[in-house]
Design a protein around this motif. Structure first.
Motif, PDB file in Angstrom:
ATOM      1  N   MET A   1      61.438 -45.610  31.201  1.00  0.00           N
ATOM      2  CA  MET A   1      62.632 -46.446  30.987  1.00  0.00           C
ATOM      3  C   MET A   1      62.379 -47.386  29.803  1.00  0.00           C
ATOM      4  N   PRO A   2      63.283 -47.415  28.814  1.00  0.00           N
ATOM      5  CA  PRO A   2      63.076 -48.278  27.651  1.00  0.00           C
ATOM      6  C   PRO A   2      63.129 -49.750  28.044  1.00  0.00           C
ATOM      7  N   LEU A   3      62.354 -50.573  27.322  1.00  0.00           N
ATOM      8  CA  LEU A   3      62.361 -52.005  27.595  1.00  0.00           C
ATOM      9  C   LEU A   3      63.693 -52.605  27.162  1.00  0.00           C
ATOM     10  N   LEU A   4      64.160 -53.572  27.947  1.00  0.00           N
ATOM     11  CA  LEU A   4      65.383 -54.267  27.576  1.00  0.00           C
ATOM     12  C   LEU A   4      65.112 -55.162  26.371  1.00  0.00           C
ATOM     13  N   PRO A   5      66.055 -55.242  25.428  1.00  0.00           N
ATOM     14  CA  PRO A   5      65.848 -56.132  24.280  1.00  0.00           C
ATOM     15  C   PRO A   5      65.766 -57.585  24.751  1.00  0.00           C
ATOM     16  N   LYS A   6      64.842 -58.329  24.174  1.00  0.00           N
ATOM     17  CA  LYS A   6      64.684 -59.726  24.559  1.00  0.00           C
ATOM     18  C   LYS A   6      65.861 -60.533  24.024  1.00  0.00           C
ATOM     19  N   PRO A   7      66.521 -61.303  24.873  1.00  0.00           N
ATOM     20  CA  PRO A   7      67.672 -62.076  24.394  1.00  0.00           C
ATOM     21  C   PRO A   7      67.236 -63.155  23.403  1.00  0.00           C
ATOM     22  N   LYS A   8      68.110 -63.456  22.459  1.00  0.00           N
ATOM     23  CA  LYS A   8      67.860 -64.540  21.505  1.00  0.00           C
ATOM     24  C   LYS A   8      68.320 -65.856  22.151  1.00  0.00           C
ATOM     25  N   ILE A   9      67.397 -66.781  22.279  1.00  0.00           N
ATOM     26  CA  ILE A   9      67.682 -68.033  22.982  1.00  0.00           C
ATOM     27  C   ILE A   9      67.383 -69.221  22.082  1.00  0.00           C
ATOM     28  N   ALA A  10      68.310 -70.155  22.035  1.00  0.00           N
ATOM     29  CA  ALA A  10      68.076 -71.437  21.375  1.00  0.00           C
ATOM     30  C   ALA A  10      67.720 -72.461  22.446  1.00  0.00           C
ATOM     31  N   GLN A  11      66.743 -73.292  22.161  1.00  0.00           N
ATOM     32  CA  GLN A  11      66.386 -74.358  23.100  1.00  0.00           C
ATOM     33  C   GLN A  11      67.035 -75.659  22.647  1.00  0.00           C
ATOM     34  N   LEU A  12      67.656 -76.349  23.588  1.00  0.00           N
ATOM     35  CA  LEU A  12      68.326 -77.611  23.301  1.00  0.00           C
ATOM     36  C   LEU A  12      67.739 -78.685  24.209  1.00  0.00           C
ATOM     37  N   ILE A  13      66.975 -79.597  23.602  1.00  0.00           N
ATOM     38  CA  ILE A  13      66.358 -80.684  24.356  1.00  0.00           C
ATOM     39  C   ILE A  13      67.230 -81.927  24.192  1.00  0.00           C
ATOM     40  N   LEU A  14      67.730 -82.442  25.305  1.00  0.00           N
ATOM     41  CA  LEU A  14      68.610 -83.612  25.277  1.00  0.00           C
ATOM     42  C   LEU A  14      67.776 -84.881  25.392  1.00  0.00           C
ATOM     43  N   ALA A  15      67.856 -85.731  24.371  1.00  0.00           N
ATOM     44  CA  ALA A  15      67.030 -86.937  24.351  1.00  0.00           C
ATOM     45  C   ALA A  15      67.778 -88.103  23.699  1.00  0.00           C
ATOM     46  N   ALA A  16      69.071 -88.206  23.978  1.00  0.00           N
ATOM     47  CA  ALA A  16      69.899 -89.198  23.287  1.00  0.00           C
ATOM     48  C   ALA A  16      70.177 -90.451  24.107  1.00  0.00           C
ATOM     49  N   GLY A  17      69.785 -90.456  25.380  1.00  0.00           N
ATOM     50  CA  GLY A  17      70.140 -91.570  26.249  1.00  0.00           C
ATOM     51  C   GLY A  17      69.411 -92.862  25.925  1.00  0.00           C
ATOM     52  N   SER A  18      69.950 -93.970  26.440  1.00  0.00           N
ATOM     53  CA  SER A  18      69.395 -95.297  26.153  1.00  0.00           C
ATOM     54  C   SER A  18      68.338 -95.734  27.154  1.00  0.00           C
ATOM     55  N   SER A  19      68.146 -94.967  28.228  1.00  0.00           N
ATOM     56  CA  SER A  19      67.171 -95.301  29.276  1.00  0.00           C
ATOM     57  C   SER A  19      67.452 -96.693  29.848  1.00  0.00           C
TER      58      SER A  19
END
Length: 205
Positions: free
Chosen positions: A1-19
């Motif tokens: 069985m052929p391998l499934l193509p790896k999905p293209k993923i963007a990582q989004l790190i949210l770091a905008a808060g004021s804490s």
């Protein structure tokens, strides 16, 4: 069985808060050999073949100085005060302007430092099996992020109200998700007491 193509993923790190509950910028609190945001980026860099976007807002200059040496795209959400929805929107807009075509976006936070690379890789494996379905994390507080949102939901992410985060999209499509349990590692840090408790726990583990 052929391998499934790896999905293209963007990582989004949210770091905008004021804490606001922390009383000081959460993003730059010391964690192991770096800071909370440095740790989040180092962890993200371990995931191969993904592009990383970090959205800053409050304390921009302070946080930027901590991370400008990393090979990531740093964004500034000028409307960070209006809520997490606007931070997600600014990130998705930048991702859509990239020349690459992504199958999904992995949304994560800086205040869940106990989640390890194995958890993120499991999310990616789940998403790879069916990239039209959300892969989300089971937390004590419910199902939420880190989560991989398929590109077909990008328009919905762009339309988030200011005070709604990714969990709103997850809840809306709750019948079309795969989940990964965070077990006891999905704890987030909101107060200085929680931070010190987590430092103590991490040191003794």
């Amino acid at each position: 069985m052929p391998l499934l193509p790896k999905p293209k993923i963007a990582q989004l790190i949210l770091a905008a808060g004021s804490s606001s509950r922390m009383g000081e910028p959460k993003q730059v609190l010391p964690w192991r050999n770096t800071t909370l945001i440095g740790h989040a980026i180092q962890r993200a860099l371990l995931i191969k073949e993904t592009s990383i976007y970090v959205v800053l807002g409050a304390h921009y200059d302070t946080v930027y100085k901590e991370i400008c040496h990393f090979p990531v795209t740093i964004l500034k959400n000028e409307e960070w005060q209006s809520g997490m929805g606007s931070t997600i929107c600014s990130g998705i807009k930048a991702i859509q302007q990239d020349k690459l075509s992504y199958d999904g976006v992995l949304i994560s936070l800086v205040d869940q430092p106990l989640l390890d690379i194995a958890h993120f890789n499991t999310l990616i494996n789940q998403f790879s099996k069916k990239s039209s379905v959300i892969a989300a994390t089971v937390l004590d507080s419910g199902i939420g992020v880190p989560a991989i949102i398929p590109s077909k939901f990008f328009d919905e992410l762009l339309q988030l109200q200011a005070d709604f985060g990714a969990r709103y999209i997850i809840k809306k499509h709750i019948d079309h998700i795969n989940t990964v349990d965070a077990l006891d590692k999905g704890v987030d840090i909101d107060t200085i007491a929680e931070y010190h408790a987590m430092i103590k726990s991490d040191f003794s583990s």
